[in-house]
Write a protein that holds these residues in place. Structure first.
Motif, PDB file in Angstrom:
ATOM      1  N   GLY A 133       0.817  -1.211   0.000  1.00  0.00           N
ATOM      2  CA  GLY A 133       0.000   0.000   0.000  1.00  0.00           C
ATOM      3  C   GLY A 133       0.847   1.257   0.000  1.00  0.00           C
ATOM      4  N   GLY A 134       1.927   1.225   0.794  1.00  0.00           N
ATOM      5  CA  GLY A 134       2.815   2.395   0.817  1.00  0.00           C
ATOM      6  C   GLY A 134       3.495   2.627  -0.515  1.00  0.00           C
ATOM      7  N   TYR A 135       3.900   1.524  -1.168  1.00  0.00           N
ATOM      8  CA  TYR A 135       4.548   1.660  -2.486  1.00  0.00           C
ATOM      9  C   TYR A 135       3.588   2.257  -3.508  1.00  0.00           C
ATOM     10  CZ  TYR A 135       6.621   0.262  -6.928  1.00  0.00           C
ATOM     11  OH  TYR A 135       7.111   0.254  -8.207  1.00  0.00           O
ATOM     12  N   ARG A 136       2.362   1.744  -3.515  1.00  0.00           N
ATOM     13  CA  ARG A 136       1.373   2.274  -4.468  1.00  0.00           C
ATOM     14  C   ARG A 136       1.069   3.742  -4.187  1.00  0.00           C
ATOM     15  NH1 ARG A 136      -3.035  -2.673  -5.056  1.00  0.00           N
ATOM     16  NH2 ARG A 136      -1.688  -4.070  -6.295  1.00  0.00           N
ATOM     17  N   ASP A 137       0.951   4.089  -2.909  1.00  0.00           N
ATOM     18  CA  ASP A 137       0.668   5.476  -2.556  1.00  0.00           C
ATOM     19  C   ASP A 137       1.818   6.381  -2.980  1.00  0.00           C
ATOM     20  OD1 ASP A 137      -1.042   7.447  -1.097  1.00  0.00           O
ATOM     21  OD2 ASP A 137       0.727   7.583   0.186  1.00  0.00           O
ATOM     22  N   ASN A 138       3.049   5.880  -2.819  1.00  0.00           N
ATOM     23  CA  ASN A 138       4.222   6.658  -3.222  1.00  0.00           C
ATOM     24  C   ASN A 138       4.245   6.863  -4.730  1.00  0.00           C
ATOM     25  OD1 ASN A 138       6.929   7.843  -2.553  1.00  0.00           O
ATOM     26  ND2 ASN A 138       7.613   6.182  -3.901  1.00  0.00           N
TER      27      ASN A 138
END
Length: 403
Positions: free
Chosen positions: A369-374
């Motif tokens: 989720g953090g990667y996609r948000d980034n």
């Protein structure tokens, strides 16, 4: 078959001197015997070790976690009544009593306790103590047979846990007549109140039977089971009645001690449950119930078997199976701390593995989720940067035209 975390089979294994009995209980619902096995040991002991090892292997008991019994004669039980305003915890009160006892003996004692109550609001404990050497010897005997021990429980406690459903709320005398002696337990569904053991058991009856008929002990044992009858007018029956009267006197002595410790009317026993091979002598139960003034009920009343003979013979093994899975009305464990920690580790391992897996999935989901948000924020910044550059280029063009 009893399983722990759908992985570990739990068995009650009664390691007697003359027989071995194993019990498997249903894995869910009320305790119910789904499998039972018995191995009779030779009276002379010749070849017993090899036969036992073969039997354990054949029955799959090497792979099972077993609840085993500490003989009742090797345990000491003391009921305690604490004042309502006693600030000590139950653990502290029990520890103080053990310290007092240790001052009188030279051996170190291992102890456990279980709470019970005769009336609401009471604080009572049943303290169980045994010499650490005795408990370790029982454990070594099992480990020498390459068994995995899940629990060590005093035999009278296992007997009570197996038969307690037969008592309900009525104080009841439970007597387990083994080969070498008798375990006596008094209690109800509210807990175990009192325990004693004495040395008159099935062997005493067999010896009297053999002397009366002048036959070998082994032959007397088999004939006693089929022909022994306290009601008959025969010399061997008279010999059996003589031993039964000795047994009765021992029980009366135990009940006299119990009456001194528990003078309350609500504590007076009203029922009698007999178990063990010695309890199956014809006429024995009726004779004892009449002499003691108690209502006699069969061990099958406990509900885990409808067969009176099976209920009498396997009661202790059923109680050990209950102890192995942490059940029973009275939970007293004399397992050493190291084995208890290992048992708890085995018990909790599936939960810990599942928790670790869930935590790993949560962490992985957070990383993804953090990667996609980034990535989303990076793309937005690029769009914004392109817009700024376009506006700067337009502004430069306007300045050039104006000049």
């Amino acid at each position: 078959m009893l399983r722990l975390g759908a992985r570990e089979t739990l068995v009650g294994l009664d390691l007697g001197r003359h027989a071995l009995r194993a019990v498997w209980l249903a894995s869910s619902g009320k305790p119910r015997v789904v499998r039972r096995e018995t191995m009779r040991l030779p009276f002379d002991g010749l070849g017993a070790r090899a036969a036992i090892e073969t039997w354990l292997e054949q029955k799959g008991l090497r792979q099972a976690a077993c609840g085993i019994a500490l003989p009742g004669a090797q345990s000491l039980f003391q009921p305690l009544k604490l004042p309502p305003d006693d600030p000590r915890t139950d653990e502290q009160a029990a520890a103080v009593e053990v310290v007092k006892y240790n001052e009188m003996v030279s051996d170190s004692m291992r102890h456990a306790f279980a709470p019970f109550a005769l009336k609401p609001g009471e604080r009572r404990l049943l303290l169980a103590m045994t010499r650490a050497a005795a408990a370790d010897e029982t454990l070594r005997r099992a480990e020498d047979l390459k068994l995995r021990v899940a629990e060590i429980t005093p035999a009278p406690v296992a007997l009570f846990n197996a038969l307690a459903p037969a008592a309900g709320s009525t104080p009841t005398v439970f007597a387990g007549i083994g080969a070498g002696g008798t375990d006596l337990a008094i209690g109800a569904e509210s807990g175990l109140f009192f325990v004693r053991s004495f040395g008159i058991g099935g062997r005493s009856f067999t010896e009297a039977f053999a002397r009366a008929l002048k036959i070998p002990f082994a032959l007397a044992e088999s004939r006693k089971e089929s022909e022994g009858d306290l009601r008959a007018d025969r010399p061997e029956s008279a010999a059996l009645r003589g031993v039964a009267d000795q047994w009765l006197n021992e029980v009366k002595s135990c009940l006299a001690v119990y009456a001194n410790l528990f003078p309350e009317p609500e504590a007076r026993p009203r029922r009698l449950v007999l178990a063990g091979g010695g309890a199956r002598l014809a006429g024995f139960r009726e004779r004892m119930a009449e002499a003691l003034g108690l209502e006699a009920i069969g061990p099958e009343s406990a509900g885990w078997s409808n067969d009176p003979a099976e209920s009498a013979e396997y009661a202790t093994a059923v109680g050990l199976a209950l102890a192995a899975r942490g059940g029973g009305e009275c939970r007293i464990s004399l397992l050493p701390d190291a084995q208890r920690y290992e048992r708890e580790f085995r018990r909790q391992k599936p939960v810990w593995v599942a928790a670790a897996a869930v935590a790993g999935l949560i962490f992985l989901a957070g990383v993804i989720g953090g990667y996609r948000d980034n990535q989303r924020k990076t793309a937005l910044l690029r769009v914004q940067e392109a817009g700024v550059l376009a506006r700067q280029s337009l502004a430069s063009g306007l300045e050039a035209v104006r000049a």
